[in-house]
Design an enzyme around this catalytic site. Structure first.
Site, PDB file in Angstrom:
ATOM      1  N   GLU A 521       0.833  -1.125   0.023  1.00 14.64           N
ATOM      2  CA  GLU A 521      -0.068  -0.025   0.027  1.00 14.64           C
ATOM      3  C   GLU A 521       0.820   1.317   0.006  1.00 14.64           C
ATOM      4  OE1 GLU A 521      -3.220  -0.195   2.381  1.00 14.64           O
ATOM      5  OE2 GLU A 521      -4.061   1.872   1.939  1.00 14.64           O
ATOM      6  N   GLU A 789      -2.276   0.893  13.527  1.00 11.94           N
ATOM      7  CA  GLU A 789      -3.328   1.183  12.735  1.00 11.94           C
ATOM      8  C   GLU A 789      -4.511   1.070  13.414  1.00 11.94           C
ATOM      9  OE1 GLU A 789      -3.955  -1.042   9.133  1.00 11.94           O
ATOM     10  OE2 GLU A 789      -4.819   0.369   8.099  1.00 11.94           O
TER      11      GLU A 789
HETATM   12  C1  RAM Z   1      -6.300   2.337   4.417  1.00  9.88           C
HETATM   13  C2  RAM Z   1      -5.244   3.092   4.770  1.00  9.88           C
HETATM   14  C3  RAM Z   1      -5.342   4.412   5.210  1.00  9.88           C
HETATM   15  C4  RAM Z   1      -6.807   5.251   5.060  1.00  9.88           C
HETATM   16  C5  RAM Z   1      -7.716   4.348   4.219  1.00  9.88           C
HETATM   17  C6  RAM Z   1      -9.052   4.997   4.137  1.00  9.88           C
HETATM   18  O1  RAM Z   1      -6.363   1.552   3.387  1.00  9.88           O
HETATM   19  O2  RAM Z   1      -4.661   2.349   5.896  1.00  9.88           O
HETATM   20  O3  RAM Z   1      -4.642   4.672   6.467  1.00  9.88           O
HETATM   21  O4  RAM Z   1      -6.561   6.595   5.071  1.00  9.88           O
HETATM   22  O5  RAM Z   1      -7.548   3.125   4.044  1.00  9.88           O
END
Ligand code: RAM
Length: 974
Positions: A521, A789
């Site tokens: 990502e 996260e």
């Molecule tokens: C996820 C990412 C990011 C977020 C988006 C909406 O894939 O981790 O941090 O902003 O989604």
């Protein structure tokens, strides 16, 4: 002197035509004249960088910081002179541009407004700053150098290696399943031999579609990693400039470049995109070497068909997949004169398009720290797991004694270990993150990949029997943003939390602000950057870094004019901006302007801000933002009841409209300001109308979630007399949840500041101290060294969360870092101030016994150090020259306040503003102060707190970084 005029025309807020910032590392100009203890400028900067080599900005910002050991020793006027010859800066010289003496006590920078700058020219500049009174000015000198300044005089062509013979990769790398069939090819090598004689000055201008590393005479040029950096290569391609004079030899020389796919033609973003799906198919180089002789004549060696190309040991290199070096293919000596390249082919010339080339405006990614192995554990036959003790972004450097021909060493990277002590890699998704070395029998190899990076704390190294800790080191890579802040307090766990926040920043500011460094990502998500920016800008000087990224944000805008969710833009990633995501295009420039005082953050952004608001308005004429412009991520990853999407969206609509109006106001665009203020007022009214129910005493916002109240309060969406009721409801919700936060990326950033504003700093402290899910301390107590996260990325009961989205190095929830400085330590910028013209010092001690914050502001060092011992509160404050501060001394006994041991009433530079319950407030001029007072009654701690520790040593003067780059000292005190 130029620059958009201030709305109020005054510099009381630092918003003068010169109200711009400076800083980072000390300038390498001449030393300052003037009294050694008195006012003097330092850290001269050009466009937020120290002595930048190769700018293409026609009106660069020349900025500075100030220091003085005396109180109230403020500047009154400045003068800037710019000249090609240093002697023209002296009295009687003939500078190219001279501002003359400008009476502006708020100035910390000026936009160059002299004659057009010439390409590829060094300019010297001298700053004079006058203190009050008859004293002579203090002076400091620095320089900047231009590169290609808009003149279409590039001669180089883009060259590469014909991709077809390369397209078949070696046998797939172990663990790199996703590589099969994706056609990663060996890294092209490109070389050019030339002769040189009597060269007095040599400059190398280089770029790549892909990544480059370039050598002259076998010596690596510069120390940029992953250059030229990531942009949307269909819109803009950066180049870098190097002074290579010292690398040239009389006679034969060789320029030698290695190329890799990087973001251009490698894997980027999510699976299952093919390598090269986004920008280009194979990497290319563009370079010009300008050799100037003593006679002033310049010869240019440019990339063209005269270059030769082959391949060597690097069999593939990919940001997500990793890198493979097969020493059996090494082209030893290829970068030196005398190498026989007759078996190589002429470089393939692809085109000579220079239209997208721009000089880079930020400092590059560099190797910023090295971390030794904490432990090495043998887990199998010649298999070891190395723990570096810190989750980071970077790579492993490994020393290998003798590796037989064909023998393989494999380095796999992971953020965590599984229950069996093996690397846990499921959360990397398809990022193989595997580096491979294949031997050819030679002794003593140092293996360090050059064109990839990984997010990891652990490395599993296979193929090295008896691996020793001394043979391996982790190299942390990130964009070189000068570290500017330091925080510590009496609670060791909060200090560790702050370190986690810093490492989240270090790991994710890699050319662009990414969400995470480990999985497939690593994208520049706008909301993540928006919520984290206030913290980031207190940790480091991010002015240049965000100047660059705001160009990416601008380049990414949709045909309809809207901001996106990620920048640089990638085809296939939900383009159009979600509420809170697209709004970053408005919020980030505003915050940067307030922090650094550079009005160009606003003038460059205003058209995009307006287009964004107009777009939402067009789709939602009734002012409830419900017809989505793009997708909707709501309050991303919030536990518990989701906040209604219309509430989140409409709140952001109002906030962005308001900031757009304020930006226009600063820029003197009164009609525009009026239009957007009116719109913001209307959205605010609709918000209350549609979403708020209130009966006088109580108030409820649709959904009744913490984030709903936080947005309404933080963005000022409620009638003033209704806000306290909303704050009460918010506090109830937080208390009844634990106290705990049930907020996601958007809400969490607002929580502590809003609770604090409404008198509930105690609750903010309670949240800080909470250690159950959801909380900041829960991950910490389970081994986190970076911010996760998800609040519950791993729990003892459930183990790892679903690997489809579970990063252990995401800075978004680290937005609490802002409140540690601004709240706990109490070092804040006054809400009406720009460029730190006015500070607000207001400690929120909670149950802590001391806290310190030191910050290299746009104007100079600001610092707060407080301590509570027995019944005495001690508060030390440092205010940079040209600024003043409101200082809240926590006490219930105004009569007990002393400053440097004496009665404050007898002190100059200090005025009593008011005495209120809980604190006595002074206005102080620049300088250092030491207040003491009878401490207020102990704050009722909402939860248990860590035992007090002895007063921690103050952070070293101007050297706040927990890590410093070897050979790159942080700023030293002038
Ligand atoms: C996820 C990412 C990011 C977020 C988006 C909406 O894939 O981790 O941090 O902003 O989604």
């Amino acid at each position: 002197m130029s620059g958009p005029p201030a709305a109020d025309g005054a510099s009381a807020n630092g918003v003068s035509s010169n109200g711009v910032s400076a800083d980072g590392a000390s300038s390498n100009g001449t030393s300052a004249h003037g009294g050694s203890q008195g006012l003097r400028p330092y850290a001269l900067r050009c466009d937020h960088r120290t002595t930048p080599l190769g700018i293409d900005e026609s009106t660069p910002l020349l900025g500075w910081r100030l220091v003085s050991e005396r109180r109230g020793d403020d500047p009154t006027a400045y003068r800037v002179r710019v000249a090609e010859r240093p002697e023209d800066l002296d009295e009687g010289g003939r500078p190219l541009w001279d501002t003359g003496r400008v009476e502006d006590p708020g100035a910390i920078g000026v936009l160059y407004a002299g004659p057009a700058l010439t390409a590829r020219t060094r300019y010297h500049w001298r700053l004079s700053v006058w203190p009050a009174g008859p004293s002579a000015p203090a002076e400091e000198t620095s320089w900047f150098e231009t590169a290609f300044t808009g003149t279409p005089d590039w001669r180089a062509s883009w060259i590469g290696h014909d991709p077809h013979p390369l397209a078949v990769m070696d046998a797939p790398t172990e663990g790199a399943h996703a590589l099969d069939g994706h056609g990663l090819a060996p890294c092209p090598l490109l070389r050019r031999t030339f002769t040189a004689s009597n060269v007095t000055r040599a400059r190398l201008y280089v770029s790549a579609r892909g990544l480059y590393e370039i050598r002259l005479g076998g010596v690596r040029v510069g120390d940029a990693e992953l250059a030229p950096g990531w942009t949307d290569y269909t819109r803009r391609i950066q180049y870098q400039t190097y002074d290579v004079t010292a690398l040239l030899r009389e006679g034969e020389n060789v320029l030698a470049a290695t190329l890799a796919d990087g973001w251009w033609s490698g894997f980027v973003g999510f699976e299952p995109r093919r390598a090269g799906a986004h920008y280009g198919a194979f990497p290319q180089l563009l370079a010009e070497l300008h050799l100037t002789g003593a006679d002033g004549r310049t010869t240019v060696i440019a990339t063209d068909s005269a270059w030769r190309t082959g391949t060597g040991a690097v069999r593939h290199a990919d940001l997500l997949m990793g890198e493979c070096h097969d020493l059996r293919h090494a082209a030893d000596g290829w970068e030196l004169p005398g190498y026989d390249d007759s078996g190589w082919t002429p470089a393939l010339v692809t085109d000579a398009d220079h239209g997208l080339l721009v000089a880079s405006v930020d400092e590059p990614v560099r190797a910023m720290a090295e971390l030794p192995a904490r432990s090495v554990t043998r887990t199998g036959e010649a298999v070891h797991v190395v723990d570096f003790g810190q989750n980071l972004a970077g790579r492993v450097r490994l020393r290998v004694a003798a590796l037989p021909g064909g023998a393989r060493v494999t380095v796999r990277h992971a953020e965590a270990l599984d229950a069996a002590g093996r690397p846990y890699t499921a959360n990397l998704r398809t990022a193989a993150a595997t580096d491979v070395l294949i031997g050819d029998g030679r002794e003593h190899t140092v293996f360090e990949p050059g064109f990839t990076y990984h997010g990891f704390r652990y490395a599993e190294i296979s193929g090295v029997p008896g691996l020793r800790a001394a043979d391996v080191v982790a190299v942390a890579l990130h964009s070189d943003t000068p570290w500017a802040g330091a925080f510590d307090c009496s609670d060791p766990e909060i200090n560790r939390l702050h370190t986690c926040v810093e490492w989240g920043q270090r790991s994710n500011f890699v050319s662009v602000p990414t969400d995470c460094p480990q999985r497939d990502e690593r994208l520049g998500w706008l909301a993540d950057a928006q919520v984290f920016l206030p913290t980031a800008a207190l940790n480091a000087d991010v002015a240049a870094f965000f100047t660059k990224w705001l160009r990416d944000v601008e380049d990414a805008r949709t045909p309809e004019g809207g901001f996106t969710n990620v920048a640089p833009r990638l085809t296939g990633v939900a383009d159009e901006g979600a509420p809170g995501w697209g709004d970053a295009g408005v919020i980030i420039p505003w915050h940067l302007y307030r922090t650094y005082g550079d009005p160009r953050f606003l003038s460059r952004a205003l058209p995009g801000m307006r287009a964004w608001i107009d777009l939402i308005h067009r789709h939602n004429p009734d002012l409830v933002w419900r017809r989505k412009v793009g997708p909707h991520f709501a309050d991303w990853l919030a536990p518990g009841t989701p906040t209604p999407r219309d509430v989140v969206a409409t709140a952001y609509f109002a906030h962005s409209a308001r900031l757009t109006a304020r930006a226009a106001e600063v820029l003197g665009e009164r009609d525009t300001a009026h239009t957007y203020h009116r719109l913001a007022d209307d959205i605010r009214a609709v918000f209350t109308d549609r979403f708020v129910i209130s009966d006088g005493e109580t108030l409820s916002i649709e959904g009744d979630t913490q984030t709903g109240y936080l947005l309404a309060l933080a963005f000022g969406l409620l009638p003033e007399d209704r806000a306290p009721a909303a704050a009460r409801r918010l506090a109830e919700l937080v208390e009844s949840a634990g106290p705990a936060l049930l907020t996601g990326f958007l809400g969490v950033a607002l929580a502590a500041p809003v609770l604090d504003t409404y008198g509930r700093a105690d609750l903010a402290h309670a949240l800080l101290r909470r250690a159950e899910v959801p909380s900041w301390l829960f991950p910490l107590r389970h081994g986190a060294t970076t911010i996760w996260e998800r609040w519950d990325g791993w729990t003892p009961d459930a183990g790892f969360r679903a690997p489809s989205m579970n990063s252990f190095n995401h800075y978004a929830l680290g937005s609490i870092g802002e409140w540690l400085h601004r709240g706990v330590a109490g070092l804040d910028q006054h809400p009406d101030s720009t460029g730190y013209r006015r500070l607000r010092v207001r400690p929120r001690p909670g149950a802590l016994t001391h806290a310190n914050s030191r910050y290299l502001s746009a104007r100079g060092t600001a610092e707060v150090r407080w301590e509570r011992r027995d019944d005495t509160f001690s508060l030390r404050v440092r205010v940079p020259p040209g600024a003043d501060a409101e200082v809240y001394v926590p006490t219930d006994e105004p009569g007990s306040v002393r400053e440097s041991g004496g009665d404050p009433a007898d002190r100059d530079h200090l005025t009593l503003l008011r005495a209120a319950p809980g604190h006595t407030v002074y206005r102080v001029a620049s300088g250092t102060y030491h207040f003491t007072a009878t401490a207020p009654g102990p704050a009722a701690p909402a939860t248990a707190f860590a035992p007090a520790t002895a007063l921690a040593p103050a952070p070293a003067e101007h050297a706040p970084a927990p890590l410093t780059r070897v050979g790159s000292p942080e700023e030293s005190t002038p």
